[in-house]
Design an enzyme around this catalytic site. Structure first.
Site, short mmCIF file in Angstrom:
data_model
loop_
_atom_site.label_atom_id
_atom_site.label_comp_id
_atom_site.label_asym_id
_atom_site.label_seq_id
_atom_site.Cartn_x
_atom_site.Cartn_y
_atom_site.Cartn_z
CG LEU A 75 -37.05 48.43 8.07
CD1 LEU A 75 -37.69 49.25 6.94
CD2 LEU A 75 -37.24 46.94 7.83
CG ASP A 76 -30.20 45.88 8.05
OD1 ASP A 76 -30.35 45.78 9.28
OD2 ASP A 76 -29.93 44.91 7.32
NE ARG A 77 -25.74 53.32 7.18
CZ ARG A 77 -25.14 53.46 6.00
NH1 ARG A 77 -25.57 54.38 5.14
NH2 ARG A 77 -24.13 52.68 5.66
CB THR A 79 -33.27 47.81 4.48
OG1 THR A 79 -32.18 46.89 4.45
CG2 THR A 79 -34.54 47.12 4.03
CG HIS A 173 -27.10 42.06 8.42
ND1 HIS A 173 -25.75 42.33 8.36
CD2 HIS A 173 -27.70 43.23 8.76
CE1 HIS A 173 -25.53 43.59 8.69
NE2 HIS A 173 -26.70 44.17 8.94
#
Length: 354
Positions: A75-77, A79, A173
């Site tokens: 997961l993105d930082r 998120t 993204h």
């Protein structure tokens, strides 16, 4: 259901680690094969860059003794939400094949400004990575890779919509870029909810400049200081008393109210004071950390530190960013496959007001 919890490492302002929220990592489910957690925002999955101690893998290893975990997905930082780890290389490969083969159903929730349309909205625009170094993508029909996301509005109130997002592919993204394409970027997304992408903020894939110019503009203007001065940042704030504690990913977390004072003091600091601070740092040390693994035995049980006079990070005067800049309103709420399902409650920002 396993409910044991661990505590993230505190805010750190040095080359050892970049600031992260002080909040808990919930264990959602655990078996002999997998560990499923509710990832907080603000920290990456694994150590990278200046995120050496404040990462999910490092905290799980250090605080709970999970030292042999294998990443299955990321997961993105910024998120939060469901994050699955395997406890063996074999199980990791098995789960990776399920995800890459699109046998795992993923469900996210997000928050945007404006009245998102009712009914299912599907975006199947290809996504192109403009820069891996910066971490930015755009819709690009000719050069992009296939991507598909379906959206459905959960509720709308007072100019805000909360949306269910179901990505069928897993591009970088993807949800954030497809929402930008629709003209509904995530309200507190400092990257894609920005006029750096043009006056329409990349709606319909229109940027109005070359990819090279976009990169240059992002390098110059995409900063926390610029973001907190923007209209988009002000419009993304939740209706809360700024003098009270706020909730981050559903947990209480104190806001640092001294950010602007620190910024002003840092700007007004004289050369003599900088020289003094540099001298004081030279007499101290900071424990070096290996960013390529999660060897927690190297962490600072010792009080000794290290200072490198040639390192710009060692000389930099760090300040804590506002905590509401350390997350975006995007949460992985459910992952499921044949015979299994892992989910979390809605984050506080996604709950419909009464």
């Amino acid at each position: 259901m396993i409910t044991q919890q661990i505590t993230a490492l505190p805010l750190t302002k040095c080359l050892v680690s970049t600031p992260a929220h002080i909040c808990r990592i919930q264990i959602v489910h655990e078996t002999d094969d997998v560990l499923v957690v509710n990832k907080p925002s603000s920290i990456p999955v694994h150590p990278c860059g200046r995120y050496r101690h404040n990462s999910v893998l490092f905290i799980l290893a250090k605080e709970q003794g999970y030292k042999e975990l294998h990443t299955v997905h990321r997961l993105d930082r910024l998120t939060s939400g469901i994050l699955i780890f395997a406890k063996s290389a074999q199980k990791s490969r098995e789960l990776e094949l399920l995800i890459s083969g699109r046998h795992v159903r993923k469900e996210y929730v997000c928050r945007v400004n404006g009245e998102f349309p009712e009914g299912e909205v599907v975006v199947d625009q290809p996504i192109f990575v403009v820069s891996y170094k910066i971490g930015v993508c755009v819709v690009e029909p000719l050069e992009g890779k296939q991507a598909k996301t379906s959206f459905e509005r959960l509720w709308y109130s007072d100019g805000v919509s909360v949306i269910r997002c179901k990505p069928e592919t897993g591009r970088m993204h993807q949800i954030r870029v497809h929402l930008q394409y629709l003209g509904f970027p995530i309200s507190n997304d400092p990257l894609y909810n920005s006029t750096i992408f043009g006056l329409e903020k990349g709606k319909d894939g229109v940027i109005g400049k070359s990819k090279e110019q976009l990169i240059l503009d992002l390098q110059e203007k995409h900063t926390v200081d610029n973001w907190i001065l923007s209209e988009e940042y002000e419009n993304s704030k939740l209706n809360e008393d700024p003098n009270e504690n706020t909730e981050v990913d559903g947990y209480k977390s104190e806001i640092n109210m001294d950010y602007q004072n620190k910024e002003q003091n840092s700007t007004e600091e004289t050369n003599l004071e900088k020289e003094k601070n540099s001298t004081e740092k030279d007499n101290s040390k900071v424990v070096p950390s290996n960013t390529d693994n999660v060897d927690t035995d190297l962490v600072a049980e010792t009080k000794e530190t290290y200072f490198d006079e040639h390192c710009q990070d060692c000389k930099r005067n760090y300040k804590d960013p506002p905590q509401d800049t350390m997350l975006i309103y995007l949460h992985a709420i459910k992952y499921s496959g044949e015979g299994w399902e892992y989910s979390t409650p809605l984050p506080t920002w996604a709950i419909q007001p009464e």
